[in-house]
Design a protein around this motif. Sequence first.
Motif, PDB file in Angstrom:
ATOM      1  N   PRO A 101       0.804  -1.229   0.000  1.00  0.00           N
ATOM      2  CA  PRO A 101       0.000   0.000   0.000  1.00  0.00           C
ATOM      3  C   PRO A 101       0.836   1.278   0.000  1.00  0.00           C
ATOM      4  O   PRO A 101       0.524   2.220  -0.734  1.00  0.00           O
ATOM      5  N   ASP A 102       1.891   1.310   0.799  1.00  0.00           N
ATOM      6  CA  ASP A 102       2.717   2.513   0.804  1.00  0.00           C
ATOM      7  C   ASP A 102       3.456   2.653  -0.528  1.00  0.00           C
ATOM      8  O   ASP A 102       3.686   3.768  -1.009  1.00  0.00           O
TER       9      ASP A 102
ATOM     10  N   ALA B 159       0.995   4.172  -2.904  1.00  0.00           N
ATOM     11  CA  ALA B 159       0.859   5.606  -2.636  1.00  0.00           C
ATOM     12  C   ALA B 159       2.070   6.353  -3.189  1.00  0.00           C
ATOM     13  O   ALA B 159       1.934   7.396  -3.834  1.00  0.00           O
ATOM     14  N   ALA B 160       3.253   5.802  -2.963  1.00  0.00           N
ATOM     15  CA  ALA B 160       4.475   6.461  -3.437  1.00  0.00           C
ATOM     16  C   ALA B 160       4.504   6.517  -4.962  1.00  0.00           C
ATOM     17  O   ALA B 160       4.925   7.514  -5.552  1.00  0.00           O
ATOM     18  N   GLN B 161       4.053   5.436  -5.607  1.00  0.00           N
ATOM     19  CA  GLN B 161       4.034   5.432  -7.064  1.00  0.00           C
ATOM     20  C   GLN B 161       3.029   6.442  -7.614  1.00  0.00           C
ATOM     21  O   GLN B 161       3.262   7.070  -8.648  1.00  0.00           O
TER      22      GLN B 161
ATOM     23  N   GLU C 238       2.129   9.262  -6.084  1.00  0.00           N
ATOM     24  CA  GLU C 238       2.765  10.569  -5.889  1.00  0.00           C
ATOM     25  C   GLU C 238       3.795  10.810  -6.990  1.00  0.00           C
ATOM     26  O   GLU C 238       3.872  11.896  -7.582  1.00  0.00           O
TER      27      GLU C 238
ATOM     28  N   ARG D 237       0.507  19.508  -2.453  1.00  0.00           N
ATOM     29  CA  ARG D 237       0.168  18.471  -1.481  1.00  0.00           C
ATOM     30  C   ARG D 237      -0.600  17.387  -2.246  1.00  0.00           C
ATOM     31  O   ARG D 237      -1.549  17.678  -2.983  1.00  0.00           O
ATOM     32  N   ILE D 238      -0.172  16.151  -2.088  1.00  0.00           N
ATOM     33  CA  ILE D 238      -0.831  15.039  -2.783  1.00  0.00           C
ATOM     34  C   ILE D 238      -1.437  14.104  -1.742  1.00  0.00           C
ATOM     35  O   ILE D 238      -0.744  13.656  -0.831  1.00  0.00           O
ATOM     36  N   GLU D 239      -2.716  13.857  -1.876  1.00  0.00           N
ATOM     37  CA  GLU D 239      -3.397  12.907  -0.982  1.00  0.00           C
ATOM     38  C   GLU D 239      -3.807  11.708  -1.820  1.00  0.00           C
ATOM     39  O   GLU D 239      -4.458  11.875  -2.845  1.00  0.00           O
ATOM     40  N   THR D 240      -3.436  10.533  -1.399  1.00  0.00           N
ATOM     41  CA  THR D 240      -3.754   9.342  -2.181  1.00  0.00           C
ATOM     42  C   THR D 240      -4.666   8.411  -1.403  1.00  0.00           C
ATOM     43  O   THR D 240      -4.549   8.282  -0.183  1.00  0.00           O
ATOM     44  N   HIS D 241      -5.546   7.796  -2.116  1.00  0.00           N
ATOM     45  CA  HIS D 241      -6.487   6.849  -1.515  1.00  0.00           C
ATOM     46  C   HIS D 241      -6.534   5.604  -2.390  1.00  0.00           C
ATOM     47  O   HIS D 241      -6.587   5.702  -3.614  1.00  0.00           O
ATOM     48  N   VAL D 242      -6.488   4.457  -1.740  1.00  0.00           N
ATOM     49  CA  VAL D 242      -6.436   3.188  -2.460  1.00  0.00           C
ATOM     50  C   VAL D 242      -7.725   2.420  -2.212  1.00  0.00           C
ATOM     51  O   VAL D 242      -8.151   2.270  -1.066  1.00  0.00           O
TER      52      VAL D 242
END
Lengths: 766, 169
Positions: free
Chosen positions: A658-659, A662-664, A666, A706-711
């Motif tokens: 998951p992290d 999120a990093a990918q 971003e 600012r980037i907010e990611t949701h999976v």
Amino acid sequence: MNRYFTVLRGWIMSKLSRRAFIATGLVAGGGLVVGIAMRPGNQAKSLAAKLGPDGEDLVHTYIKIDSNNVVTAVIPHSEMGQGVHTALGQMLAEELDADWEQVQVEEAPAIGEYASYSAGRRYLFANVDFPNLVIPTVDGMMMNVADTLNLQITGGSMSVRTTGILAMRIAGAATREMLQQAAAESWGVPVEEVTTADSHVIHAASNRREPYAAFADTVAAMSPSQTPQFKNPADYKIVGKFVPRRDIPAKVDGSAKFALDVRVPDMAYASVVRSPVPGGSVVELDDGAARSMAGVIDVVVIPQSSVGGMLGETLSTEAVAVVADSYWTANEAVKTLQVTWSETGFESVDSDGIYAQFERDITGGTERQSDRVTGEVSAEFASAARVIDADYHVPFLAHTCMEPLNATADVKSGRAEIWVGCQNPLGFRRDVAAILNMDPEQVTLHNHMMGGGFGRKARPDYAMQVALLSRSVGRPVQLIWSREEDVRQDFYRPAVQSRFRAAFDSSDRLVAWENTYTNKNEPIEAPLIPYRVAAQDIGYVSSPVHIPFGAWRSVDHSQHGFFTESFIDEAAVAVGRDPYEFRAELLQDNPRHLAVLRRAAEEADWNRPLGAGRGRGISLQESFGSLVAQVVEVTVTDGQLSVDRVVAVIDPGLAVAPDGIAAQLESGIIYGLTAALHGEITVENGAVVQSNFHDYPSVRMREAPRIETHVINSGHDIGGAGEPGTPGIAPALANAVFDATGLRIRQLPLGNFDLNYQAEEEGVVG
Amino acid sequence: MSTTFWVNGERQTVDVDPAKPLLWVLREQLALTGTKFGCGIAQCGACTVHIDGVAMRSCVTPVSDVDGRQVTTIEGLGSESGELHPLQQAWIDHQVPQCGYCQSGQLMSATALLADNPNPSDADIDAAMSGNICRCGMYGRIRQAIKATSVASASDEPLFYSVAGVDHV
């Protein structure tokens, strides 16, 4: 990168008729090697020697276990920052039921046994659900084909969904079953009573618990299943959980070894220059100044060479290299070279001319090919209550990996050793062997972690150059491209023009969608839209240019994501609809898409009013098996654009790491944002104008939103992560700029436009 | 002509062209390859080192300029006993690097910032860190890691992501 696989499909089919699959015997050698089942794993004897098991047992093609019960996952993919070594290690360790703290990961060597058979199977038989009985045979065929083709590719956001699904978890589960079997026989208990946990086999009834290492010898003599039983996902302890990436500690203390950091005894350094106009060769060379510089060893004209491959031909044109005792000296000497390059016929080509050619070819519509034709397009336009049209175009882009292209070679006595960071180690080995007239077995290739890849490092030209150079000067050479050479000698993301028309009926419903663009590459579905529009005609014309094509993060999605998601916004605005609601209505047949879009709107608080000068835009793009929606918020003050916030939602089916996902996201967003704001390679007199980060800028800290990611783990097939974040940022951003200013951006980069323009009514720039 | 200077506390004398940039002396003469080449024209920051405590671009610094001065590279950022600098640990905690190639330079800029300004604002971070390009785009994580290490930070800010869903494959 999926380009590989369309070509691959045809290529494989032609090979299959001629190549029978060979069932190799699976005998464990002294090194305790066991194949995964039959074929993909049955490299046993040769592998044990090649992997050099220092006290480790190679219990499986992809698994080593040492006497301290440390498990090493052997990962047949290249690490360029996407975290693939960790993610694939997680998938293997999960099914092996290993103690993650006692798992190591290492990259597989560039040898045929680690060819990407799973990628081939995924793309040749994407939708085939094989019965278990034939899976070993299918995998065996694919193994042979992949080996034959030297296929060891990292790209196309493929690794987790091919090698992860079709190799790593099978290897883990099959080995776990063998360990249970070995323990059961040793203990004289029923195998059903033997369980596993944390790299131990357990028999609860007799209170026995032994480390996997205790049975490594036995397992090495067994034949693993290719159709093992997988864990219930509810029991996952490693997959889907946050685990720190294994490559990160070495990346914070300077100890990580990139190809640039390779040091070989007696190594010289080299810098190189090629014709500014692609294709030129050396007519006249004055290297007097260079040769007179202290430290310069030689000046060498590297001959042109070319190799085939699934990306098409890689042509490495003639180049002049200076070899010196320091890279700095070599590069300073290159600057003094006086080279007259041959005429190529492209000397009068410039960017304006290329766009004019696109315009002509689209308008002419010669030999237009269709991607999708549905409904009665002509009739809908003829009877439409309203029609809108627009032309978009985007420029060429370079990759500018942080680590400039470089490679080290030592070619002598009928052998070659290559140190490089690349996205296709087996392919590079084959290509280097081909131009040196060697067999691949005479070439040893050491692949290093890459300082960025983004598709560029699937092209072997830089490795080909250094191999020829080392042979020429008879000693090890490290060739480093200057950043100027890196920008000017790329394989570029193509410039594309795309023309749209949309028709609405008298109820303002979107009833027809027509789109013609230039130069199709991959993936083939990139220009398609997910929206319910009854009549669609999407197609392309060929409009060849002399600037060489390269796969660039998300490939054709990088252009078409911007085009289609901007024009659907125009369609919404044309009928006075909210761009989010308009899309949502057209996604009633695609609940998975709708869920992603809706989640993005919710997380971004879509309906919250924004102040003056602020704007919000949305996009939705499916690519590489994953769905991504983005909402961008901007502020435009006195023409100055600030990208304030990006909300991104991805449905990758299941987030293995998951992290990492999120990093990918971003990363993909910032990569696409650089292109949207600044990215532009222009052509003058046939040559690329830009040269370094001062005239080909990247997004920096002060511009980064600012980037907010949701999976969303939807439970669908696992999709890719490396590329899907990139396509949607440009359209969401351009749509946000429209929302803030009323200016419709139809060309990139945005930085070219004056956002201070005060439109009387809806304006269009570009 | 020789140049003498201190690198990570050790005295070094090199006999090279005085115009040779410090970057290439570190990498070629002193085998310190943690400092990276990215652009050669002080545009990307991959080559950032500390010279007398100030973050400088070693790719455009002639080695003669550091004669008699103190140079710190990524290899010398931790303590003598091998402990990581708090920012290096924060880089791990926030999983900052992707490809990692720019991160030596990012860390040298960030450590210089915090040494100078233990409680930087967002604007301070923008100003100090915008000379360092990260093509993997990890700016958000870099910002978080710096803030988490700053004096005023009582606790980590949460990472900006969420994972939801029920079904697995």
